[in-house]
Design a protein around this motif. Structure first.
Motif, PDB file in Angstrom:
ATOM      1  N   GLU A 195      44.202  22.152  -0.392  1.00 36.24           N
ATOM      2  CA  GLU A 195      43.247  21.508  -1.288  1.00 36.24           C
ATOM      3  C   GLU A 195      41.838  22.064  -1.091  1.00 36.24           C
ATOM      4  O   GLU A 195      41.078  22.214  -2.054  1.00 36.24           O
ATOM      5  CB  GLU A 195      43.233  19.983  -1.082  1.00 36.24           C
ATOM      6  CG  GLU A 195      44.525  19.291  -1.467  1.00 36.24           C
ATOM      7  CD  GLU A 195      45.622  19.419  -0.403  1.00 36.24           C
ATOM      8  OE1 GLU A 195      45.319  19.727   0.771  1.00 36.24           O
ATOM      9  OE2 GLU A 195      46.791  19.225  -0.759  1.00 36.24           O
ATOM     10  N   ALA A 196      41.485  22.357   0.138  1.00 32.44           N
ATOM     11  CA  ALA A 196      40.158  22.899   0.422  1.00 32.44           C
ATOM     12  C   ALA A 196      39.977  24.266  -0.243  1.00 32.44           C
ATOM     13  O   ALA A 196      38.907  24.570  -0.776  1.00 32.44           O
ATOM     14  CB  ALA A 196      39.945  23.013   1.926  1.00 32.44           C
ATOM     15  N   ILE A 197      41.016  25.048  -0.236  1.00 30.19           N
ATOM     16  CA  ILE A 197      40.950  26.370  -0.878  1.00 30.19           C
ATOM     17  C   ILE A 197      40.776  26.215  -2.377  1.00 30.19           C
ATOM     18  O   ILE A 197      39.939  26.883  -2.996  1.00 30.19           O
ATOM     19  CB  ILE A 197      42.210  27.196  -0.551  1.00 30.19           C
ATOM     20  CG1 ILE A 197      42.217  27.532   0.945  1.00 30.19           C
ATOM     21  CG2 ILE A 197      42.260  28.462  -1.392  1.00 30.19           C
ATOM     22  CD1 ILE A 197      43.484  28.146   1.441  1.00 30.19           C
ATOM     23  N   PHE A 198      41.546  25.322  -2.980  1.00 30.53           N
ATOM     24  CA  PHE A 198      41.441  25.119  -4.423  1.00 30.53           C
ATOM     25  C   PHE A 198      40.085  24.534  -4.816  1.00 30.53           C
ATOM     26  O   PHE A 198      39.556  24.850  -5.887  1.00 30.53           O
ATOM     27  CB  PHE A 198      42.590  24.270  -4.947  1.00 30.53           C
ATOM     28  CG  PHE A 198      43.856  25.059  -5.091  1.00 30.53           C
ATOM     29  CD1 PHE A 198      44.010  25.986  -6.112  1.00 30.53           C
ATOM     30  CD2 PHE A 198      44.902  24.889  -4.199  1.00 30.53           C
ATOM     31  CE1 PHE A 198      45.163  26.728  -6.243  1.00 30.53           C
ATOM     32  CE2 PHE A 198      46.062  25.631  -4.318  1.00 30.53           C
ATOM     33  CZ  PHE A 198      46.197  26.556  -5.343  1.00 30.53           C
ATOM     34  N   GLU A 199      39.495  23.723  -3.959  1.00 33.17           N
ATOM     35  CA  GLU A 199      38.152  23.206  -4.233  1.00 33.17           C
ATOM     36  C   GLU A 199      37.145  24.348  -4.274  1.00 33.17           C
ATOM     37  O   GLU A 199      36.288  24.407  -5.152  1.00 33.17           O
ATOM     38  CB  GLU A 199      37.745  22.185  -3.171  1.00 33.17           C
ATOM     39  CG  GLU A 199      38.439  20.855  -3.307  1.00 33.17           C
ATOM     40  CD  GLU A 199      38.110  19.908  -2.148  1.00 33.17           C
ATOM     41  OE1 GLU A 199      37.144  20.201  -1.393  1.00 33.17           O
ATOM     42  OE2 GLU A 199      38.815  18.913  -1.999  1.00 33.17           O
ATOM     43  N   ILE A 200      37.268  25.265  -3.334  1.00 31.88           N
ATOM     44  CA  ILE A 200      36.367  26.422  -3.295  1.00 31.88           C
ATOM     45  C   ILE A 200      36.548  27.267  -4.549  1.00 31.88           C
ATOM     46  O   ILE A 200      35.576  27.665  -5.187  1.00 31.88           O
ATOM     47  CB  ILE A 200      36.620  27.265  -2.027  1.00 31.88           C
ATOM     48  CG1 ILE A 200      36.167  26.497  -0.789  1.00 31.88           C
ATOM     49  CG2 ILE A 200      35.901  28.611  -2.123  1.00 31.88           C
ATOM     50  CD1 ILE A 200      36.598  27.122   0.509  1.00 31.88           C
ATOM     51  N   LEU A 201      37.788  27.520  -4.917  1.00 31.38           N
ATOM     52  CA  LEU A 201      38.052  28.334  -6.104  1.00 31.38           C
ATOM     53  C   LEU A 201      37.574  27.644  -7.379  1.00 31.38           C
ATOM     54  O   LEU A 201      37.024  28.282  -8.275  1.00 31.38           O
ATOM     55  CB  LEU A 201      39.548  28.645  -6.205  1.00 31.38           C
ATOM     56  CG  LEU A 201      40.122  29.546  -5.111  1.00 31.38           C
ATOM     57  CD1 LEU A 201      41.633  29.630  -5.239  1.00 31.38           C
ATOM     58  CD2 LEU A 201      39.491  30.918  -5.161  1.00 31.38           C
ATOM     59  N   GLU A 202      37.779  26.354  -7.457  1.00 32.05           N
ATOM     60  CA  GLU A 202      37.416  25.603  -8.655  1.00 32.05           C
ATOM     61  C   GLU A 202      35.908  25.563  -8.864  1.00 32.05           C
ATOM     62  O   GLU A 202      35.426  25.661  -9.990  1.00 32.05           O
ATOM     63  CB  GLU A 202      37.966  24.182  -8.550  1.00 32.05           C
ATOM     64  CG  GLU A 202      37.724  23.343  -9.780  1.00 32.05           C
ATOM     65  CD  GLU A 202      38.371  21.968  -9.651  1.00 32.05           C
ATOM     66  OE1 GLU A 202      37.755  21.016 -10.130  1.00 32.05           O
ATOM     67  OE2 GLU A 202      39.458  21.875  -9.050  1.00 32.05           O
ATOM     68  N   PHE A 203      35.156  25.449  -7.784  1.00 31.07           N
ATOM     69  CA  PHE A 203      33.713  25.298  -7.907  1.00 31.07           C
ATOM     70  C   PHE A 203      32.957  26.603  -7.689  1.00 31.07           C
ATOM     71  O   PHE A 203      31.748  26.600  -7.587  1.00 31.07           O
ATOM     72  CB  PHE A 203      33.201  24.226  -6.941  1.00 31.07           C
ATOM     73  CG  PHE A 203      33.718  22.858  -7.284  1.00 31.07           C
ATOM     74  CD1 PHE A 203      33.418  22.281  -8.518  1.00 31.07           C
ATOM     75  CD2 PHE A 203      34.511  22.155  -6.387  1.00 31.07           C
ATOM     76  CE1 PHE A 203      33.895  21.023  -8.835  1.00 31.07           C
ATOM     77  CE2 PHE A 203      34.980  20.891  -6.711  1.00 31.07           C
ATOM     78  CZ  PHE A 203      34.678  20.334  -7.929  1.00 31.07           C
ATOM     79  N   GLY A 204      33.642  27.710  -7.614  1.00 30.39           N
ATOM     80  CA  GLY A 204      32.971  29.000  -7.542  1.00 30.39           C
ATOM     81  C   GLY A 204      32.541  29.452  -6.161  1.00 30.39           C
ATOM     82  O   GLY A 204      31.781  30.381  -6.027  1.00 30.39           O
ATOM     83  N   GLY A 205      33.013  28.827  -5.138  1.00 26.10           N
ATOM     84  CA  GLY A 205      32.722  29.303  -3.797  1.00 26.10           C
ATOM     85  C   GLY A 205      31.807  28.391  -3.004  1.00 26.10           C
ATOM     86  O   GLY A 205      31.159  27.494  -3.532  1.00 26.10           O
ATOM     87  N   VAL A 206      31.750  28.650  -1.728  1.00 20.14           N
ATOM     88  CA  VAL A 206      30.919  27.877  -0.819  1.00 20.14           C
ATOM     89  C   VAL A 206      29.459  28.190  -1.107  1.00 20.14           C
ATOM     90  O   VAL A 206      29.082  29.320  -1.314  1.00 20.14           O
ATOM     91  CB  VAL A 206      31.264  28.233   0.647  1.00 20.14           C
ATOM     92  CG1 VAL A 206      30.335  27.509   1.619  1.00 20.14           C
ATOM     93  CG2 VAL A 206      32.713  27.904   0.925  1.00 20.14           C
ATOM     94  N   GLY A 207      28.638  27.161  -1.122  1.00 18.99           N
ATOM     95  CA  GLY A 207      27.216  27.347  -1.372  1.00 18.99           C
ATOM     96  C   GLY A 207      26.867  27.571  -2.826  1.00 18.99           C
ATOM     97  O   GLY A 207      25.764  27.958  -3.150  1.00 18.99           O
ATOM     98  N   CYS A 208      27.795  27.328  -3.704  1.00 18.03           N
ATOM     99  CA  CYS A 208      27.571  27.508  -5.142  1.00 18.03           C
ATOM    100  C   CYS A 208      26.642  26.412  -5.653  1.00 18.03           C
ATOM    101  O   CYS A 208      26.812  25.247  -5.338  1.00 18.03           O
ATOM    102  CB  CYS A 208      28.893  27.480  -5.895  1.00 18.03           C
ATOM    103  SG  CYS A 208      28.710  27.723  -7.661  1.00 18.03           S
ATOM    104  N   ASN A 209      25.658  26.787  -6.430  1.00 19.85           N
ATOM    105  CA  ASN A 209      24.696  25.827  -6.959  1.00 19.85           C
ATOM    106  C   ASN A 209      25.110  25.243  -8.295  1.00 19.85           C
ATOM    107  O   ASN A 209      24.345  24.534  -8.925  1.00 19.85           O
ATOM    108  CB  ASN A 209      23.309  26.465  -7.079  1.00 19.85           C
ATOM    109  CG  ASN A 209      22.737  26.796  -5.733  1.00 19.85           C
ATOM    110  OD1 ASN A 209      22.993  26.117  -4.748  1.00 19.85           O
ATOM    111  ND2 ASN A 209      21.963  27.868  -5.667  1.00 19.85           N
ATOM    112  N   SER A 210      26.324  25.528  -8.761  1.00 19.54           N
ATOM    113  CA  SER A 210      26.742  25.050 -10.073  1.00 19.54           C
ATOM    114  C   SER A 210      27.003  23.549 -10.083  1.00 19.54           C
ATOM    115  O   SER A 210      27.167  22.957 -11.127  1.00 19.54           O
ATOM    116  CB  SER A 210      27.999  25.788 -10.528  1.00 19.54           C
ATOM    117  OG  SER A 210      29.064  25.515  -9.661  1.00 19.54           O
ATOM    118  N   LEU A 211      27.048  22.898  -8.907  1.00 21.74           N
ATOM    119  CA  LEU A 211      27.303  21.467  -8.844  1.00 21.74           C
ATOM    120  C   LEU A 211      26.014  20.658  -8.926  1.00 21.74           C
ATOM    121  O   LEU A 211      26.038  19.444  -9.017  1.00 21.74           O
ATOM    122  CB  LEU A 211      28.039  21.117  -7.533  1.00 21.74           C
ATOM    123  CG  LEU A 211      29.419  21.726  -7.392  1.00 21.74           C
ATOM    124  CD1 LEU A 211      29.987  21.382  -6.014  1.00 21.74           C
ATOM    125  CD2 LEU A 211      30.349  21.246  -8.468  1.00 21.74           C
TER     126      LEU A 211
END
Length: 76
Positions: free
Chosen positions: A59-75
């Protein structure tokens, strides 16, 4: 019956010429082969590096993929 005699140097030169001709005529094929070889090397290196790392939840991997990576400012 004809007999052909080739020296080792003549055989090597013929093989080199044939390989160079293939490189020139099928450049795209060799570019693909080299790209795949580099990808395989990178995959082996990544697997080697990951052997000693901590397991990660799927799930952690899919969260990273879904939101564009760690530290992504799109959120934001």
């Amino acid at each position: 019956m004809l007999e052909y005699s080739f020296s080792e140097i003549q055989i090597k030169d013929s093989i080199k010429a044939a390989i160079l001709e293939i490189f020139q005529e099928r450049r795209d094929l060799f570019q693909d082969l080299i790209a795949e070889a580099l990808e395989d090397i990178a995959l082996v290196k990544a697997i080697d590096e990951a052997k000693d790392s901590e397991p990660v939840r799927r799930e952690a991997i899919f969260e990273i993929l879904e939101f564009g990576g760690v530290g992504c400012n799109s959120l934001d």
